[in-house]
Every structure is written in structure tokens, then in C-alpha cells.
Enzyme design. Structure first.
Site, PDB file in Angstrom:
ATOM      1  N   GLU A  90      -1.168  30.128  61.000  1.00 38.29           N
ATOM      2  CA  GLU A  90      -0.659  29.164  61.965  1.00 38.29           C
ATOM      3  C   GLU A  90      -1.584  27.952  61.967  1.00 38.29           C
ATOM      4  O   GLU A  90      -2.812  28.102  61.961  1.00 38.29           O
ATOM      5  CB  GLU A  90      -0.689  29.848  63.329  1.00 38.29           C
ATOM      6  N   HIS A 128       7.290  28.551  56.705  1.00 34.07           N
ATOM      7  CA  HIS A 128       8.244  29.352  57.491  1.00 34.07           C
ATOM      8  C   HIS A 128       9.654  28.781  57.336  1.00 34.07           C
ATOM      9  O   HIS A 128      10.625  29.519  57.202  1.00 34.07           O
ATOM     10  CB  HIS A 128       7.800  29.353  58.962  1.00 34.07           C
ATOM     11  N   ASP A 140       9.067  24.788  60.815  1.00 38.42           N
ATOM     12  CA  ASP A 140       7.610  24.652  60.703  1.00 38.42           C
ATOM     13  C   ASP A 140       7.087  25.026  59.318  1.00 38.42           C
ATOM     14  O   ASP A 140       7.708  25.841  58.627  1.00 38.42           O
ATOM     15  CB  ASP A 140       6.914  25.481  61.802  1.00 38.42           C
TER      16      ASP A 140
END
Ligand code: ZN
Length: 153
Positions: A90, A128, A140
Site C-alpha cells: 500500500e 490493483h 488504485d
């Protein structure tokens, strides 16, 4: 490596190599909000790592486990359940395609990708958005060109 452990993971299927890295953007504005979300069992979501804007890297789940980050997903080669054979990273970013990814963050990501590649036969670095099913379900990490990180062949 800083740790903020998440309960949102499963065992990996035995005998399956980890050959894929999936890049995400948090949508949350801060590392703290992201960690809190991943620590909450009710969220049912976590990546293995989060990279903050300043390059701070936090680990949430051991690489040997399947973290809940990709959801319903399919690789270009047709394989599904991407969580089973991938590591999720992330990036703290609003995911509006305007919020920039600072150099410190991209440099820390590059280092992390290299470290992971020494532990697993990584052949794919995908976003993603590229693997989420149905297509268009996820955007994203918006504004990040993944080709700059792909293994050179
Ligand atoms: Zn994502």
C-alpha cells in the site's frame, strides 16, 4: 522494520510460489488511519506492507501468509485468487490521480521491491486496478506508472 500487525490474513495454499506483487493506494490520507483500518478485524482488509509519503515502511502481515488485499481478482495470465500467490504493498496516497507520490516514497518502494525479490521469484508487478474483477472495480494506485517498477527482462 516497523510492525503494525493485522489479523486480516489467511494461510497460503501449500506449494504455491509467491511470484507477484500488487501495488495499492490507501485513499486514506495518513499512515495512522491506514494502520488502524488494517488492525481492525471487521475491515477484513490488509496488505503486507504500507509505504508512507516520507518513505517509512510498516509491515502488517508476514510474507508467508496470504493478506486480504486484492479481493476478487484475475491476472493477465488467467490465474485468479491473486492473494494466494502475491504480496500487497500500500502507498499512502489519496488515489485521486492528483496527489503526488513523493520521491522518498517511491525510493522506499523500490528498495522494498528489491528486498522482496531476493526472497521470492517475483515475475509480476501489477496494480490493483489491473487485476481487480470485474474490470473497473478498483482504480488504485491512480497516477502511478507501474512500468517503472517492472522486472527488466
Ligand atoms: Zn487496492
Amino acid at each position: 522494520m516497523l510492525r503494525r500487525d493485522s489479523p486480516n490474513f489467511d494461510a497460503r495454499p501449500p506449494g504455491l510460489a509467491v511470484d507477484t506483487i500488487v501495488l495499492h493506494a490507501t485513499v486514506f490520507d495518513t499512515l495512522e488511519e491506514t494502520c488502524s483500518h488494517f488492525e481492525n478485524p471487521e475491515s477484513q482488509v490488509s496488505t503486507h506492507y504500507t509505504v508512507d509519503r516520507d518513505g517509512t515502511v510498516v509491515q502488517h502481515v508476514d510474507e508467508s501468509r496470504s493478506a486480504f488485499h486484492a479481493g476478487v481478482s484475475r491476472m493477465p495470465d488467467g490465474r485468479e485468487k491473486v492473494n494466494d500467490f502475491s504480496i500487497g504493498i500500500e502507498l499512502v496516497n489519496l488515489n485521486d490521480a492528483i496527489d503526488p507520490y513523493p520521491m522518498e516514497q517511491l525510493s522506499a518502494l523500490e528498495t522494498l521491491l528489491h528486498q522482496i525479490s531476493t526472497r521470492h521469484p517475483i515475475a509480476n508487478i501489477v496494480t490493483h486496478a489491473e487485476i481487480a474483477q470485474p474490470p473497473g472495480r478498483k482504480t488504485d494506485p491512480a497516477g502511478l506508472d507501474p512500468s517503472q517498477f517492472r522486472p527488466k527482462r
